[in-house]
Design an enzyme around this catalytic site. Structure first.
Site, PDB file in Angstrom:
ATOM      1  N   ARG A  27      -2.750  -1.166  -8.021  1.00  0.00           N
ATOM      2  CA  ARG A  27      -3.154  -0.555  -9.284  1.00  0.00           C
ATOM      3  C   ARG A  27      -2.737   0.912  -9.411  1.00  0.00           C
ATOM      4  NH1 ARG A  27      -7.638  -3.541  -7.927  1.00  0.00           N
ATOM      5  NH2 ARG A  27      -8.405  -1.747  -6.828  1.00  0.00           N
ATOM      6  N   TYR A  41     -15.316  -1.494   8.875  1.00  0.00           N
ATOM      7  CA  TYR A  41     -13.892  -1.169   9.052  1.00  0.00           C
ATOM      8  C   TYR A  41     -13.428  -1.608  10.443  1.00  0.00           C
ATOM      9  CZ  TYR A  41      -9.743   1.951   9.192  1.00  0.00           C
ATOM     10  OH  TYR A  41      -8.476   2.490   9.285  1.00  0.00           O
ATOM     11  N   GLY A  99       0.838  -1.212   0.000  1.00  0.00           N
ATOM     12  CA  GLY A  99       0.000   0.000   0.000  1.00  0.00           C
ATOM     13  C   GLY A  99       0.862   1.247   0.000  1.00  0.00           C
ATOM     14  N   ILE A 117      -5.118  10.698  10.366  1.00  0.00           N
ATOM     15  CA  ILE A 117      -3.796  11.211  10.012  1.00  0.00           C
ATOM     16  C   ILE A 117      -3.951  12.383   9.044  1.00  0.00           C
ATOM     17  CG2 ILE A 117      -1.524  10.624   9.057  1.00  0.00           C
ATOM     18  CD1 ILE A 117      -2.243   9.051  11.629  1.00  0.00           C
TER      19      ILE A 117
HETATM   20  P1  NAD Z   1      -4.813   4.509   1.740  1.00  0.00           P
HETATM   21  O1  NAD Z   1      -6.199   4.117   1.354  1.00  0.00           O
HETATM   22  O2  NAD Z   1      -4.368   5.889   1.468  1.00  0.00           O
HETATM   23  O3  NAD Z   1      -3.774   3.527   1.065  1.00  0.00           O
HETATM   24  C1  NAD Z   1      -3.968   2.148   1.012  1.00  0.00           C
HETATM   25  C2  NAD Z   1      -3.302   1.635  -0.249  1.00  0.00           C
HETATM   26  O4  NAD Z   1      -3.540   0.223  -0.323  1.00  0.00           O
HETATM   27  C3  NAD Z   1      -3.861   2.251  -1.544  1.00  0.00           C
HETATM   28  O5  NAD Z   1      -2.790   2.755  -2.322  1.00  0.00           O
HETATM   29  C4  NAD Z   1      -4.540   1.062  -2.240  1.00  0.00           C
HETATM   30  O6  NAD Z   1      -4.426   1.140  -3.656  1.00  0.00           O
HETATM   31  C5  NAD Z   1      -3.731  -0.102  -1.678  1.00  0.00           C
HETATM   32  N1  NAD Z   1      -4.430  -1.399  -1.783  1.00  0.00           N
HETATM   33  C6  NAD Z   1      -5.749  -1.652  -1.653  1.00  0.00           C
HETATM   34  N2  NAD Z   1      -5.972  -2.969  -1.868  1.00  0.00           N
HETATM   35  C7  NAD Z   1      -4.769  -3.563  -2.107  1.00  0.00           C
HETATM   36  C8  NAD Z   1      -4.344  -4.888  -2.379  1.00  0.00           C
HETATM   37  N3  NAD Z   1      -5.204  -5.880  -2.473  1.00  0.00           N
HETATM   38  N4  NAD Z   1      -3.032  -5.111  -2.571  1.00  0.00           N
HETATM   39  C9  NAD Z   1      -2.129  -4.110  -2.489  1.00  0.00           C
HETATM   40  N5  NAD Z   1      -2.476  -2.830  -2.246  1.00  0.00           N
HETATM   41  C10 NAD Z   1      -3.782  -2.566  -2.045  1.00  0.00           C
HETATM   42  O7  NAD Z   1      -4.645   4.133   3.290  1.00  0.00           O
HETATM   43  P2  NAD Z   1      -3.698   4.826   4.375  1.00  0.00           P
HETATM   44  O8  NAD Z   1      -4.446   5.978   4.919  1.00  0.00           O
HETATM   45  O9  NAD Z   1      -2.354   5.015   3.854  1.00  0.00           O
HETATM   46  O10 NAD Z   1      -3.750   3.697   5.514  1.00  0.00           O
HETATM   47  C11 NAD Z   1      -2.720   2.746   5.698  1.00  0.00           C
HETATM   48  C12 NAD Z   1      -3.079   1.914   6.918  1.00  0.00           C
HETATM   49  O11 NAD Z   1      -3.207   2.757   8.069  1.00  0.00           O
HETATM   50  C13 NAD Z   1      -4.415   1.166   6.812  1.00  0.00           C
HETATM   51  O12 NAD Z   1      -4.334  -0.051   7.484  1.00  0.00           O
HETATM   52  C14 NAD Z   1      -5.377   2.072   7.558  1.00  0.00           C
HETATM   53  O13 NAD Z   1      -6.482   1.365   8.071  1.00  0.00           O
HETATM   54  C15 NAD Z   1      -4.479   2.580   8.648  1.00  0.00           C
HETATM   55  N6  NAD Z   1      -4.955   3.832   9.224  1.00  0.00           N
HETATM   56  C16 NAD Z   1      -4.938   4.975   8.480  1.00  0.00           C
HETATM   57  C17 NAD Z   1      -5.405   6.152   9.046  1.00  0.00           C
HETATM   58  C18 NAD Z   1      -5.415   7.446   8.279  1.00  0.00           C
HETATM   59  O14 NAD Z   1      -5.968   8.435   8.781  1.00  0.00           O
HETATM   60  N7  NAD Z   1      -4.822   7.507   7.092  1.00  0.00           N
HETATM   61  C19 NAD Z   1      -5.846   6.150  10.366  1.00  0.00           C
HETATM   62  C20 NAD Z   1      -5.881   4.961  11.074  1.00  0.00           C
HETATM   63  C21 NAD Z   1      -5.400   3.808  10.504  1.00  0.00           C
HETATM   64  C1  AKB Z   2     -10.649   6.512   8.676  1.00  0.00           C
HETATM   65  O1  AKB Z   2     -11.276   7.546   8.954  1.00  0.00           O
HETATM   66  O2  AKB Z   2     -11.155   5.500   8.171  1.00  0.00           O
HETATM   67  C2  AKB Z   2      -9.189   6.466   9.030  1.00  0.00           C
HETATM   68  C3  AKB Z   2      -9.012   5.944  10.404  1.00  0.00           C
HETATM   69  C4  AKB Z   2      -9.101   6.853  11.548  1.00  0.00           C
HETATM   70  O3  AKB Z   2      -8.838   4.765  10.578  1.00  0.00           O
HETATM   71  N1  AKB Z   2      -8.640   7.771   8.843  1.00  0.00           N
END
Ligand code: NAD
Ligand code: AKB
Length: 317
Positions: free
Chosen positions: A36, A142, A8, A172
């Site tokens: 993708r 989720y 990811g 984030i």
């Molecule tokens: P994001 O949606 O920006 O990125 C996720 C990436 O995973 C995307 O580029 C998507 O194309 C890729 N993806 C989806 N399916 C896939 C697959 N089958 N194989 C390979 N890649 C695949 O998410 P993010 O915000 O960078 O989050 C990363 C992690 O952190 C996640 O586990 C999310 O739950 C966690 N998280 C994020 C936040 C936030 O605010 N961003 C908060 C809490 C937890």
């Molecule tokens: C979401 O809102 O889904 C994420 C998270 C807090 O896990 N930013």
């Protein structure tokens, strides 16, 4: 030297975490894995990039073998708002694909960092000062996948001795890559709209308090946790971590200090609001502080000032 795979890597966190890991461990030692979405120039040109669709077990194994990976930051996931619209996809990516990664980690003896979320809590959790160990009965898809993921990671640690570690990230906030369809996305979108149009329509109502964190702290936390002395870790999957808590009114007021003619109104999205109402207002992250020295650097005013400076250059120059 570690050999790291980030799945990811093109996403909101991955695009910045990969660059920081490359700075610390060397460009050639950090493989960016994407499915993708086309990676940006910076990510593509600074080190190895591999198509690593976590739905394809052979592809994951191939990348791990080829690059002799010993540490995986598994960021491929579906976020909360998209998960509510596509629950089957969320289960498939967040659980079945996590299973593939854990199996690869077991076979090739890799450590794994898997982010959890404030989404792993639910309406019956104490929502103020949410403890590290407490009731976790989330009501969003989720959240169901995040709790299941935490349990699966703990199981792989206890049963197979896979070194799994995780953080319960709050929302984030960042300025490099847009968020991927979550409930907390408003806290990023507000900056883009404030700079471009001076106004923003918020999908969460006034008084909706949520934990938040600026990207540099999120990255620092992930790397520090993976570097932490394992003998000090009483918990593993996953640690509460937070840096600030605010509602849309407080954030808008802070933005207004820099953009005085900024205005915000509300058009509440019932799905996002329902999810946000079931999440903590503010978490207690004392276990992370005690067990591996977690200490965020960015407060709300410092984060807002930096976001506006960086994005103004990016959007207006
Ligand atoms: P994001 O949606 O920006 O990125 C996720 C990436 O995973 C995307 O580029 C998507 O194309 C890729 N993806 C989806 N399916 C896939 C697959 N089958 N194989 C390979 N890649 C695949 O998410 P993010 O915000 O960078 O989050 C990363 C992690 O952190 C996640 O586990 C999310 O739950 C966690 N998280 C994020 C936040 C936030 O605010 N961003 C908060 C809490 C937890
Ligand atoms: C979401 O809102 O889904 C994420 C998270 C807090 O896990 N930013």
């Amino acid at each position: 030297m570690k050999k790291i795979l980030v799945t990811g890597a093109v996403g909101q966190i991955g695009s910045e975490l990969t660059m920081e890991l490359r700075r610390i461990y060397g460009n050639d030692n950090v493989v960016a894995g994407g499915n993708r979405t086309k990676p940006g120039k910076k990510l593509l040109e600074s080190g190895p990039f591999e198509i690593c669709d976590c739905t394809k077990m052979e592809q994951v194994n191939e990348v791990v073998k080829k690059h002799e990976i010993d540490t995986i930051y598994h960021l491929a996931a579906i976020l909360s708002a998209v998960a509510e619209a596509k629950p089957g996809l969320a289960w498939d990516v967040n659980i079945n694909r996590l299973y593939n990664i854990l199996e690869a980690a077991r076979e090739y003896k890799c450590a794994v960092m898997v982010p959890s979320s404030i989404g792993a809590f639910g309406p019956t959790t104490p929502l103020d000062d949410t403890p590290q160990d407490t009731i976790q009965r989330p009501t969003s898809m989720y959240g169901v996948t995040k709790v299941s993921g935490e349990l699966l990671c703990d199981y792989y640690y206890k049963r197979f001795d896979v070194d799994t570690r995780g953080l319960r990230y709050p929302g984030i906030i960042s300025n490099e890559t847009l968020p991927g369809g979550g409930t907390t996305d408003y806290a990023v979108e507000i900056f883009y709209e404030a700079i471009k149009t001076r106004k923003y329509t918020c999908p969460l109502g006034a008084g909706t308090f949520l934990d938040m964190m600026y990207m540099p702290d999120a990255i620092k936390g992930a790397i520090e946790l993976m570097e932490a002395d394992p003998s000090k870790l009483k918990h593993r999957n996953a640690f509460n971590v937070t840096a600030m808590s605010f509602d849309p009114e407080i954030l808008a007021a802070e933005v207004k200090k820099h953009i005085p003619d900024f205005t915000m109104d509300y058009d509440v999205d019932p799905v996002k609001q329902g999810i946000a109402d079931s999440w903590p207002n503010n978490m207690d992250d004392s276990a992370a502080r005690a067990e591996w020295g977690w200490k965020p650097e960015y407060t709300l005013p410092v984060m807002v000032k930096d976001m506006i400076e960086v994005l103004s250059k990016k959007l207006l120059d």
